[in-house]
Design a protein around this motif. Structure first.
Motif, PDB file in Angstrom:
ATOM      1  N   LYS A  12      -0.360   0.752  -0.790  1.00 15.89           N
ATOM      2  CA  LYS A  12      -0.953   0.073   0.325  1.00 15.89           C
ATOM      3  C   LYS A  12      -2.103   1.389   0.497  1.00 15.89           C
ATOM      4  O   LYS A  12      -2.568   2.755   0.187  1.00 15.89           O
ATOM      5  N   SER A  13      -3.726   0.838   0.826  1.00 15.80           N
ATOM      6  CA  SER A  13      -5.239   1.793   0.115  1.00 15.80           C
ATOM      7  C   SER A  13      -5.378   0.527   1.617  1.00 15.80           C
ATOM      8  O   SER A  13      -6.429   0.444   1.664  1.00 15.80           O
ATOM      9  N   ARG A  14      -5.383   0.508   2.668  1.00 14.13           N
ATOM     10  CA  ARG A  14      -5.797   0.199   3.757  1.00 14.13           C
ATOM     11  C   ARG A  14      -7.048   0.855   4.648  1.00 14.13           C
ATOM     12  O   ARG A  14      -6.282   2.148   4.415  1.00 14.13           O
ATOM     13  N   LYS A  15      -7.196   0.503   5.498  1.00 13.33           N
ATOM     14  CA  LYS A  15      -7.517   1.296   6.328  1.00 13.33           C
ATOM     15  C   LYS A  15      -6.863   2.612   6.996  1.00 13.33           C
ATOM     16  O   LYS A  15      -7.167   3.849   6.790  1.00 13.33           O
ATOM     17  N   LYS A  16      -6.044   2.496   7.682  1.00 13.74           N
ATOM     18  CA  LYS A  16      -4.856   3.247   8.181  1.00 13.74           C
ATOM     19  C   LYS A  16      -4.416   4.060   6.949  1.00 13.74           C
ATOM     20  O   LYS A  16      -3.999   5.380   7.591  1.00 13.74           O
ATOM     21  N   LYS A  66     -10.526   5.615  -0.987  1.00 19.72           N
ATOM     22  CA  LYS A  66      -9.755   4.985  -2.021  1.00 19.72           C
ATOM     23  C   LYS A  66      -9.493   5.355  -3.460  1.00 19.72           C
ATOM     24  O   LYS A  66      -7.998   5.333  -3.370  1.00 19.72           O
TER      25      LYS A  66
END
Length: 140
Positions: A12-16, A66
């Motif tokens: 997972k590479s979401r903002k969080k 990222k």
């Protein structure tokens, strides 16, 4: 090998996650830099500076982290895959196998697998104690 590829694809590479990555790596680098400063090493300003850079970019612009996060997490997936197998092999061949060999050499039969022709039955009788209701709440 397919499991490793699937795990890498599912990173997972979401903002969080990117923010957590930046703050974690930044905090670790700052900590290592402070330890290096305390020990009088010349690398301390570089470690503290890169740690501050990571932490600030994690808070302000997490999107730029990222590619680094993908590489770092891919490396950790591959390393975790191999290290789990190494640790399990060490435990099996270093702990379980010697215990089994010692038990076999000493003639111990923990599971009572030896066939005894004189026995009429292998049934284990259980005592017929009268149980009270409270004994079922504390079984062991």
């Amino acid at each position: 090998m397919q499991a490793i590829i699937n795990d890498i694809k599912n990173i997972k590479s979401r903002k969080k996650e990117l923010r957590e990555f930046g703050l974690t790596i930044g905090g670790a680098l700052i900590l290592f830099g402070l330890i290096a400063l305390w020990r009088g090493k010349a690398s301390s300003p570089y470690l503290v500076g890169s740690g501050v850079l990571f932490a600030l970019s994690g808070m302000a612009l997490p999107g730029i982290l990222k590619p680094l996060q993908k590489v770092w997490m891919s490396f950790s997936v591959v390393m975790g895959f191999f290290m789990s197998r190494v640790i399990l092999c060490i435990l099996f061949y270093g702990v379980v196998t010697p215990i089994g060999l010692v038990l076999r050499i000493s003639g111990k039969d923990i599971l009572d697998e030896k066939i005894d022709r004189q026995k009429t039955s292998y049934w284990s009788d259980i005592s017929k104690d009268i149980k009270v209701k409270e004994s079922y709440e504390k079984q062991f």
